[in-house]
Design a protein around this motif. Structure first.
Motif, PDB file in Angstrom:
ATOM      1  N   PHE A   3       0.824  -1.210   0.000  1.00 34.79           N
ATOM      2  CA  PHE A   3       0.000   0.000   0.000  1.00 34.79           C
ATOM      3  C   PHE A   3       0.861   1.265   0.000  1.00 34.79           C
ATOM      4  O   PHE A   3       0.481   2.279  -0.588  1.00 34.79           O
ATOM      5  N   ALA A   4       2.005   1.219   0.677  1.00 37.49           N
ATOM      6  CA  ALA A   4       2.917   2.373   0.651  1.00 37.49           C
ATOM      7  C   ALA A   4       3.452   2.598  -0.756  1.00 37.49           C
ATOM      8  O   ALA A   4       3.555   3.745  -1.225  1.00 37.49           O
ATOM      9  N   ILE A  28       2.990   5.580  -6.082  1.00 39.78           N
ATOM     10  CA  ILE A  28       2.645   5.579  -7.507  1.00 39.78           C
ATOM     11  C   ILE A  28       1.499   6.554  -7.785  1.00 39.78           C
ATOM     12  O   ILE A  28       1.520   7.304  -8.768  1.00 39.78           O
ATOM     13  N   SER A  29       0.490   6.571  -6.912  1.00 48.07           N
ATOM     14  CA  SER A  29      -0.656   7.461  -7.099  1.00 48.07           C
ATOM     15  C   SER A  29      -0.227   8.925  -7.031  1.00 48.07           C
ATOM     16  O   SER A  29      -0.657   9.744  -7.846  1.00 48.07           O
ATOM     17  N   ASN A  66      -1.023  -0.226 -10.022  1.00 48.26           N
ATOM     18  CA  ASN A  66      -1.655  -0.147  -8.705  1.00 48.26           C
ATOM     19  C   ASN A  66      -2.757  -1.194  -8.539  1.00 48.26           C
ATOM     20  O   ASN A  66      -2.918  -1.791  -7.472  1.00 48.26           O
ATOM     21  N   LEU A  67      -3.533  -1.395  -9.597  1.00 43.70           N
ATOM     22  CA  LEU A  67      -4.577  -2.421  -9.542  1.00 43.70           C
ATOM     23  C   LEU A  67      -3.971  -3.797  -9.293  1.00 43.70           C
ATOM     24  O   LEU A  67      -4.528  -4.608  -8.537  1.00 43.70           O
ATOM     25  N   LEU A  68      -2.827  -4.051  -9.918  1.00 42.27           N
ATOM     26  CA  LEU A  68      -2.138  -5.323  -9.709  1.00 42.27           C
ATOM     27  C   LEU A  68      -1.648  -5.462  -8.270  1.00 42.27           C
ATOM     28  O   LEU A  68      -1.784  -6.523  -7.648  1.00 42.27           O
ATOM     29  N   LEU A  69      -1.100  -4.375  -7.717  1.00 43.34           N
ATOM     30  CA  LEU A  69      -0.615  -4.408  -6.336  1.00 43.34           C
ATOM     31  C   LEU A  69      -1.760  -4.635  -5.352  1.00 43.34           C
ATOM     32  O   LEU A  69      -1.619  -5.375  -4.370  1.00 43.34           O
ATOM     33  N   ILE A  70      -2.894  -3.989  -5.620  1.00 39.37           N
ATOM     34  CA  ILE A  70      -4.057  -4.156  -4.742  1.00 39.37           C
ATOM     35  C   ILE A  70      -4.565  -5.594  -4.811  1.00 39.37           C
ATOM     36  O   ILE A  70      -4.966  -6.182  -3.799  1.00 39.37           O
TER      37      ILE A  70
END
Length: 232
Positions: free
Chosen positions: A10-11, A16-17, A202-206
């Protein structure tokens, strides 16, 4: 409290965001979305210029969402000039499409910040509501990446279908007509493409953060033997 692995994910997603927000803001304020070469057709036709002489009538143009510049070559040397899209030039372009591109990017910046905030929240604690958790993060990143993709597609449509570069090159040119010989998307355009790709990452990380890995037991449980167990 989330585990160390989820905190790291999440960090990283929050970084990235926020980077996506900065990249879009920088790209919107620059003048290098598109560059091209233009030929002063009127000047070349007046002197019946052949191929070796056409170099004297070839100029350059560059522009972004708000401003740009060009070098006019009409046989008497290069003349530099700068221009702004708003408020006058936009009337000669596809106003609705151009404004929509800017609005899409502004909305994407907003969703990037929302994603950044919720990533920080998920790194600190486990939210009670689902919209604040991974499901919400997927939504915000999907919306941010989607609006960036719409803006990029709209700009490509303006360039290829609505002849944006040629319209800008011939703005307020009463005596000369310019023809676009070459167009090239520049770094600022590709930065927006990279920003949309970042939200896909980010979608992949989530998605990875939602995987439940089996816990490895480091200590074996000691058997408690009582007198009753011995009797049986």
């Amino acid at each position: 409290m989330p585990g160390c692995f989820k905190k790291t994910l999440f960090a990283f997603a929050s970084t990235i965001s926020f980077a996506s927000f900065i990249v879009i803001a920088v790209a919107m304020g620059t003048q290098r979305w598109m560059t091209g070469k233009m030929l002063c057709k009127t000047g070349a036709d007046l002197v019946n210029a052949t191929d070796p002489e056409l170099v004297k009538f070839m100029g350059e143009i560059y522009y972004g969402l708000f401003r740009g510049g060009k070098i006019r070559q009409c046989g008497l040397g290069g003349r530099r000039s700068k221009f702004t899209i708003f408020p006058h030039m936009v009337k000669k372009l596809n106003t609705g499409l151009h404004v929509m591109i800017i609005m899409f990017l502004c909305v994407a910046m907003g969703f990037s910040l929302v994603s950044f905030g919720f990533c920080i929240l998920n790194a600190i604690k486990v939210p009670y509501r689902a919209i604040k958790g991974p499901a919400g993060l997927c939504l915000w990143n999907l919306l941010a990446g989607g609006f960036i993709a719409l803006a990029v597609t709209g700009f490509m449509a303006a360039v290829k279908l609505h002849r944006l570069t040629e319209r800008i090159a011939n703005f307020r040119e009463n005596a000369f007509q310019f023809v676009i010989l070459e167009e090239r998307f520049e770094d600022c355009f590709w930065l927006c493409v990279a920003s949309a790709t970042a939200h896909a990452v980010n979608l992949l990380l989530i998605a990875i953060s939602g995987i439940h890995f089996p816990k490895i037991k480091t200590k074996t449980e000691e058997a408690n033997v009582t007198a009753e167990d011995i009797m049986y």
